[in-house]
Motif scaffolding. Structure first.
Motif, mmCIF file in Angstrom:
data_model
loop_
_atom_site.group_PDB
_atom_site.id
_atom_site.type_symbol
_atom_site.label_atom_id
_atom_site.label_comp_id
_atom_site.label_asym_id
_atom_site.label_seq_id
_atom_site.Cartn_x
_atom_site.Cartn_y
_atom_site.Cartn_z
ATOM 1 N N GLY A 1 0.808 -1.202 0.000
ATOM 2 C CA GLY A 1 0.000 0.000 0.000
ATOM 3 C C GLY A 1 0.844 1.254 0.000
ATOM 4 N N VAL A 2 0.182 2.401 0.021
ATOM 5 C CA VAL A 2 0.881 3.682 -0.070
ATOM 6 C C VAL A 2 1.862 3.873 1.079
ATOM 7 C CG1 VAL A 2 0.588 6.180 -0.056
ATOM 8 C CG2 VAL A 2 -1.018 4.763 -1.304
ATOM 9 N N GLU A 3 1.449 3.558 2.292
ATOM 10 C CA GLU A 3 2.324 3.761 3.446
ATOM 11 C C GLU A 3 3.589 2.918 3.327
ATOM 12 O OE1 GLU A 3 0.209 3.103 7.046
ATOM 13 O OE2 GLU A 3 -1.169 4.783 6.757
ATOM 14 N N ALA A 4 3.440 1.679 2.863
ATOM 15 C CA ALA A 4 4.597 0.808 2.712
ATOM 16 C C ALA A 4 5.527 1.315 1.610
ATOM 17 C CB ALA A 4 4.141 -0.618 2.395
ATOM 18 N N ILE A 5 4.956 1.827 0.529
ATOM 19 C CA ILE A 5 5.759 2.356 -0.581
ATOM 20 C C ILE A 5 6.584 3.552 -0.115
ATOM 21 C CG2 ILE A 5 5.654 3.504 -2.829
ATOM 22 C CD1 ILE A 5 3.104 1.819 -3.369
ATOM 23 N N LEU B 1 -23.911 7.279 -9.673
ATOM 24 C CA LEU B 1 -23.255 6.903 -8.425
ATOM 25 C C LEU B 1 -24.260 6.303 -7.448
ATOM 26 C CD1 LEU B 1 -20.750 9.851 -7.787
ATOM 27 C CD2 LEU B 1 -20.306 7.606 -8.810
ATOM 28 N N GLU B 2 -25.498 6.805 -7.468
ATOM 29 C CA GLU B 2 -26.538 6.261 -6.594
ATOM 30 C C GLU B 2 -26.805 4.794 -6.918
ATOM 31 O OE1 GLU B 2 -27.073 10.645 -6.781
ATOM 32 O OE2 GLU B 2 -26.737 9.071 -8.257
ATOM 33 N N ALA B 3 -26.868 4.478 -8.221
ATOM 34 C CA ALA B 3 -27.114 3.099 -8.629
ATOM 35 C C ALA B 3 -25.956 2.192 -8.231
ATOM 36 C CB ALA B 3 -27.339 3.034 -10.141
ATOM 37 N N ILE B 4 -24.742 2.680 -8.397
ATOM 38 C CA ILE B 4 -23.568 1.883 -8.022
ATOM 39 C C ILE B 4 -23.544 1.650 -6.513
ATOM 40 C CG2 ILE B 4 -21.043 1.819 -7.971
ATOM 41 C CD1 ILE B 4 -21.096 3.510 -10.540
ATOM 42 N N ALA B 5 -23.874 2.697 -5.745
ATOM 43 C CA ALA B 5 -23.840 2.585 -4.277
ATOM 44 C C ALA B 5 -24.847 1.570 -3.761
ATOM 45 C CB ALA B 5 -24.099 3.955 -3.651
ATOM 46 N N SER B 6 -25.909 1.326 -4.516
ATOM 47 C CA SER B 6 -26.945 0.385 -4.069
ATOM 48 C C SER B 6 -26.554 -1.069 -4.322
ATOM 49 C CB SER B 6 -28.260 0.677 -4.794
ATOM 50 O OG SER B 6 -28.152 0.372 -6.184
ATOM 51 N N LEU B 7 -25.498 -1.291 -5.100
ATOM 52 C CA LEU B 7 -25.079 -2.647 -5.448
ATOM 53 C C LEU B 7 -24.042 -3.174 -4.458
ATOM 54 C CD1 LEU B 7 -24.578 -2.046 -9.282
ATOM 55 C CD2 LEU B 7 -26.493 -3.257 -8.205
ATOM 56 N N PRO B 8 -23.976 -4.493 -4.254
ATOM 57 C CA PRO B 8 -22.894 -5.047 -3.434
ATOM 58 C C PRO B 8 -21.550 -4.747 -4.080
ATOM 59 C CG PRO B 8 -24.084 -6.785 -4.584
ATOM 60 C CD PRO B 8 -24.873 -5.538 -4.791
ATOM 61 N N HIS B 9 -20.619 -4.269 -3.287
ATOM 62 C CA HIS B 9 -19.335 -3.800 -3.827
ATOM 63 C C HIS B 9 -18.180 -4.641 -3.292
ATOM 64 C CE1 HIS B 9 -16.952 -0.683 -5.856
ATOM 65 N NE2 HIS B 9 -16.070 -0.888 -4.894
ATOM 66 N N ILE B 10 -17.291 -5.010 -4.193
ATOM 67 C CA ILE B 10 -16.078 -5.755 -3.834
ATOM 68 C C ILE B 10 -14.911 -4.784 -3.893
ATOM 69 C CG2 ILE B 10 -14.599 -7.716 -4.405
ATOM 70 C CD1 ILE B 10 -17.062 -9.004 -5.741
ATOM 71 N N SER B 11 -14.306 -4.525 -2.744
ATOM 72 C CA SER B 11 -13.319 -3.458 -2.606
ATOM 73 C C SER B 11 -11.916 -3.990 -2.354
ATOM 74 C CB SER B 11 -13.705 -2.522 -1.453
ATOM 75 O OG SER B 11 -14.949 -1.914 -1.670
ATOM 76 N N PHE B 12 -10.985 -3.040 -2.406
ATOM 77 C CA PHE B 12 -9.612 -3.266 -1.979
ATOM 78 C C PHE B 12 -9.436 -2.664 -0.585
ATOM 79 C CE2 PHE B 12 -9.696 -3.074 -6.575
ATOM 80 C CZ PHE B 12 -9.015 -4.231 -6.921
ATOM 81 N N PRO B 13 -8.401 -3.035 0.144
ATOM 82 C CA PRO B 13 -8.201 -2.474 1.486
ATOM 83 C C PRO B 13 -8.041 -0.960 1.438
ATOM 84 C CG PRO B 13 -6.794 -4.397 1.134
ATOM 85 C CD PRO B 13 -7.383 -4.059 -0.197
ATOM 86 N N ARG B 14 -8.314 -0.303 2.545
ATOM 87 C CA ARG B 14 -8.169 1.155 2.609
ATOM 88 C C ARG B 14 -6.712 1.574 2.540
ATOM 89 N NH1 ARG B 14 -9.357 4.895 4.995
ATOM 90 N NH2 ARG B 14 -10.639 5.987 3.468
ATOM 91 N N THR B 15 -5.781 0.637 2.719
ATOM 92 C CA THR B 15 -4.361 0.945 2.573
ATOM 93 C C THR B 15 -3.954 0.998 1.105
ATOM 94 O OG1 THR B 15 -3.857 -1.426 2.802
ATOM 95 C CG2 THR B 15 -3.695 -0.058 4.784
ATOM 96 N N SER B 16 -4.860 0.627 0.206
ATOM 97 C CA SER B 16 -4.562 0.680 -1.222
ATOM 98 C C SER B 16 -4.595 2.126 -1.708
ATOM 99 C CB SER B 16 -5.574 -0.149 -2.008
ATOM 100 O OG SER B 16 -6.851 0.460 -1.969
ATOM 101 N N THR B 17 -4.209 2.333 -2.965
ATOM 102 C CA THR B 17 -4.236 3.686 -3.513
ATOM 103 C C THR B 17 -5.585 4.039 -4.129
ATOM 104 O OG1 THR B 17 -3.424 2.926 -5.678
ATOM 105 C CG2 THR B 17 -1.770 3.579 -4.042
#
Length: 211
Positions: A62-66, A117-133
């Motif tokens: 992640g950014v902090e490690a970089i 953005l409203e439509a996207i926010a209503s869908l289940p989302h697969i994310s990366f960790p908050r330590t990502s960029t």
């Protein structure tokens, strides 16, 4: 005192230009897993053909490690997209990328022109960790419209995110350079350019990196 220093620099330049002297050593890079997997291989491949005696030590994180790696001198430079440029950091523009929404073709979500953005926010989302960029950038943009992602999975691997999306377990938002031709055959890909500005990837180092 200065003259011998410049003479030494000229001597070093002469050695580098000498085709009979092999270029050797280790290039240490700190960057994201996405850059390692999708961006760097083509350039490292070409470089190794010209300088076969040079080896690479490439670390993903992640950014902090970089930033920690280049500040302490354990990496010669870093490659990352930064929301803010820390004081004392030297940056060079490398390339720009656009964000894309990926979804399973089975879901048949919506025509691209009706994405919001409203439509996207209503869908289940697969994310990366908050330590990502990428995740802090996405969350910040949704928060500007008073929205929050419906996060159902967090993974630190792009291929895993794509696999879960392909199975219809959620949608994801990725940099366009991480989406391959094979991905486009399996996934529905939607442009998010009207919601997100292009983001820059930078080659970074600290002005006074410790040796």
């Amino acid at each position: 005192m200065v003259v011998p220093l410049f003479e030494l620099i000229e001597e070093m330049k002469g050695k580098i230009r000498n085709p009979n002297l092999p270029v050797e050593g280790i290039v240490r890079v700190a960057t994201t897993h996405a850059i390692i997997l999708y961006y760097l291989p083509q350039f490292v491949h070409v470089f190794k053909k010209s300088y076969p005696h040079v080896s690479f030590d490439i670390q993903g994180g992640g950014v902090e490690a970089i930033l920690a790696s280049i500040e302490t001198g354990t990496a010669d430079f870093g490659i990352a997209s930064l929301l803010e440029i820390p004081q004392g950091l030297i940056v060079y523009d490398l390339f720009e990328t656009e964000l894309k929404l990926i979804a399973s073709k089975k879901l048949r979500l919506f025509p691209e022109k009706k994405i919001s953005l409203e439509a996207i926010a209503s869908l289940p989302h697969i994310s990366f960790p908050r330590t990502s960029t990428i995740t802090p950038l996405i969350e910040k943009r949704f928060a500007e419209d008073g929205l929050k992602l419906n996060q159902v999975f967090v993974f630190n691997n792009f291929e895993i995110v794509k696999k879960y999306v392909e199975l219809g377990m959620g949608v994801g938002i990725l940099d366009d350079f991480t989406i391959t031709r094979e991905d486009k055959n399996k996934l529905a890909v939607f442009d998010l350019g009207r919601f997100f500005e292009k983001r820059k990837y930078l080659l970074v180092n600290f002005l006074m990196a410790r040796i």
